[in-house]
Design a protein around this motif. Sequence first.
Motif, PDB file in Angstrom:
ATOM      1  N   LYS A 144      45.405  24.844  67.953  1.00 52.73           N
ATOM      2  CA  LYS A 144      43.990  24.878  66.923  1.00 52.73           C
ATOM      3  C   LYS A 144      43.984  25.016  66.106  1.00 52.73           C
ATOM      4  O   LYS A 144      44.641  27.017  65.867  1.00 52.73           O
ATOM      5  CB  LYS A 144      42.756  24.671  68.106  1.00 52.73           C
ATOM      6  CG  LYS A 144      42.714  23.615  69.483  1.00 52.73           C
ATOM      7  CD  LYS A 144      41.705  24.673  69.935  1.00 52.73           C
ATOM      8  CE  LYS A 144      41.146  23.359  71.218  1.00 52.73           C
ATOM      9  NZ  LYS A 144      41.909  23.661  71.976  1.00 52.73           N
ATOM     10  N   TYR A 146      40.475  27.327  63.349  1.00 52.57           N
ATOM     11  CA  TYR A 146      39.682  27.972  63.313  1.00 52.57           C
ATOM     12  C   TYR A 146      39.326  28.172  62.039  1.00 52.57           C
ATOM     13  O   TYR A 146      39.780  28.699  61.193  1.00 52.57           O
ATOM     14  CB  TYR A 146      39.453  29.294  64.203  1.00 52.57           C
ATOM     15  CG  TYR A 146      39.189  28.444  65.653  1.00 52.57           C
ATOM     16  CD1 TYR A 146      38.340  29.117  66.809  1.00 52.57           C
ATOM     17  CD2 TYR A 146      40.421  28.219  66.041  1.00 52.57           C
ATOM     18  CE1 TYR A 146      38.762  28.810  67.636  1.00 52.57           C
ATOM     19  CE2 TYR A 146      40.638  28.281  67.794  1.00 52.57           C
ATOM     20  CZ  TYR A 146      40.320  27.693  68.731  1.00 52.57           C
ATOM     21  OH  TYR A 146      40.434  27.670  69.935  1.00 52.57           O
ATOM     22  N   ARG A 147      37.865  27.212  61.290  1.00 45.29           N
ATOM     23  CA  ARG A 147      37.339  28.245  59.745  1.00 45.29           C
ATOM     24  C   ARG A 147      36.008  28.840  60.449  1.00 45.29           C
ATOM     25  O   ARG A 147      35.256  27.888  60.670  1.00 45.29           O
ATOM     26  CB  ARG A 147      36.651  26.726  59.213  1.00 45.29           C
ATOM     27  CG  ARG A 147      36.267  26.798  58.140  1.00 45.29           C
ATOM     28  CD  ARG A 147      35.361  25.607  57.181  1.00 45.29           C
ATOM     29  NE  ARG A 147      34.736  25.618  56.309  1.00 45.29           N
ATOM     30  CZ  ARG A 147      34.091  25.071  55.518  1.00 45.29           C
ATOM     31  NH1 ARG A 147      33.668  24.101  56.763  1.00 45.29           N
ATOM     32  NH2 ARG A 147      33.566  25.077  54.965  1.00 45.29           N
ATOM     33  N   TRP A 194      41.139  27.704  57.020  1.00 46.96           N
ATOM     34  CA  TRP A 194      41.721  27.847  58.492  1.00 46.96           C
ATOM     35  C   TRP A 194      42.442  28.469  59.166  1.00 46.96           C
ATOM     36  O   TRP A 194      43.719  28.245  58.525  1.00 46.96           O
ATOM     37  CB  TRP A 194      41.659  25.970  58.218  1.00 46.96           C
ATOM     38  CG  TRP A 194      40.379  25.343  58.174  1.00 46.96           C
ATOM     39  CD1 TRP A 194      40.162  24.604  56.824  1.00 46.96           C
ATOM     40  CD2 TRP A 194      39.822  24.711  59.087  1.00 46.96           C
ATOM     41  NE1 TRP A 194      39.373  23.419  57.611  1.00 46.96           N
ATOM     42  CE2 TRP A 194      39.022  23.711  58.264  1.00 46.96           C
ATOM     43  CE3 TRP A 194      40.463  24.694  60.376  1.00 46.96           C
ATOM     44  CZ2 TRP A 194      37.533  22.378  59.216  1.00 46.96           C
ATOM     45  CZ3 TRP A 194      39.405  23.850  61.263  1.00 46.96           C
ATOM     46  CH2 TRP A 194      38.158  23.290  60.747  1.00 46.96           C
ATOM     47  N   LYS A 213      31.751  25.898  68.181  1.00 47.54           N
ATOM     48  CA  LYS A 213      31.134  25.977  67.102  1.00 47.54           C
ATOM     49  C   LYS A 213      29.874  26.328  66.883  1.00 47.54           C
ATOM     50  O   LYS A 213      28.608  25.699  67.497  1.00 47.54           O
ATOM     51  CB  LYS A 213      31.422  24.014  66.873  1.00 47.54           C
ATOM     52  CG  LYS A 213      31.471  24.069  65.374  1.00 47.54           C
ATOM     53  CD  LYS A 213      31.633  22.112  65.576  1.00 47.54           C
ATOM     54  CE  LYS A 213      31.621  21.494  64.122  1.00 47.54           C
ATOM     55  NZ  LYS A 213      31.710  19.976  63.662  1.00 47.54           N
ATOM     56  N   ASP A 234      33.864  26.087  62.504  1.00 47.05           N
ATOM     57  CA  ASP A 234      34.255  24.940  62.964  1.00 47.05           C
ATOM     58  C   ASP A 234      35.840  24.940  63.461  1.00 47.05           C
ATOM     59  O   ASP A 234      35.973  26.144  63.843  1.00 47.05           O
ATOM     60  CB  ASP A 234      34.630  23.836  61.734  1.00 47.05           C
ATOM     61  CG  ASP A 234      34.482  22.372  62.215  1.00 47.05           C
ATOM     62  OD1 ASP A 234      34.909  21.979  63.044  1.00 47.05           O
ATOM     63  OD2 ASP A 234      34.860  21.302  61.032  1.00 47.05           O
ATOM     64  N   ARG A 236      39.343  22.120  64.871  1.00 44.80           N
ATOM     65  CA  ARG A 236      40.139  21.205  64.651  1.00 44.80           C
ATOM     66  C   ARG A 236      41.520  21.404  64.632  1.00 44.80           C
ATOM     67  O   ARG A 236      42.104  22.249  65.292  1.00 44.80           O
ATOM     68  CB  ARG A 236      40.464  20.454  63.190  1.00 44.80           C
ATOM     69  CG  ARG A 236      41.156  21.497  62.078  1.00 44.80           C
ATOM     70  CD  ARG A 236      41.451  21.402  60.770  1.00 44.80           C
ATOM     71  NE  ARG A 236      42.261  22.038  60.012  1.00 44.80           N
ATOM     72  CZ  ARG A 236      42.615  21.872  57.915  1.00 44.80           C
ATOM     73  NH1 ARG A 236      41.521  21.223  57.844  1.00 44.80           N
ATOM     74  NH2 ARG A 236      43.266  22.501  57.799  1.00 44.80           N
TER      75      ARG A 236
END
Length: 273
Positions: A144, A146-147, A194, A213, A234, A236
């Motif tokens: 994953k 992460y932002r 990101w 989130k 966020d 993703r």
Amino acid sequence: MFNYSRGNSMRLMRVLQIIVTGFLSLIAMSTHSQSGGVMAKVNGIAIPQARLELMVKANVAQGQPDGPEMRKALRENLIAEEILAQEAVKKRLDLDPEVISQLEIARQAVLVRAYQADYIKHNIVSDDTLRKEYEMLKVQMGDKEYRARHILVGSESEALDIIAQLKKGANFAKLAEQKSLDDGSKENGGELNWSPPAAYVRPFSEALVKLSKGGRTDLPVQTSFGWHVIELMDIRPMAVPPFEEVKQNIQQRVLQREFATVVQDLRSKAKVE
């Protein structure tokens, strides 16, 4: 992009980082061959063609295209430097103690780079080793990205005050612009690129992965950089680049690590008084 070194070896690792800096250009230049002949003569003193070729290769390694214009400019620079060097000798500046020390430092730096280049030339990293490193890095990076955004301050009390303001409805981005010590993110409201958790120091990454989130840390997170207030914007799936795309970077990473071990071994055997 991975966790920072810790413990009693911190000072030594800083030295090692300085020593291994430049491996990429050395890899590009380690197989160069010198050209014979004379590039020019200045007051009867020959400037070897090999000196120009070395400068050309150094510029090409930095991304500049080889061509007549670059070679002409480098030739003129070398001639000008030879003229000035001759004038310095006429003034006996080569006998100045400070100049002698600087020349010795320069000589030592060249020898260090030559040793590095020789190490690279004679220590080829196998594809099998590189693929194992690649798989290990994939595991470390996780699946994953992460932002996140954060506000970095110098004390816990400052961070607690910011958390209190945010709970009252203060704008995170504006507070980051006003108060954050992180010059790389403050202009973007504290936003970070990101990244996988492994890209951050451990206390930061551990706090980040616990957030949902839109969530934010209720308590300040302390790292070696200061105190952070972190918000997860966020998440993703992690897009891992294919092996061939990152192969050269992995080779550089392995060589740096192996060379650092060599330096540590030499240091342990050296008689230092």
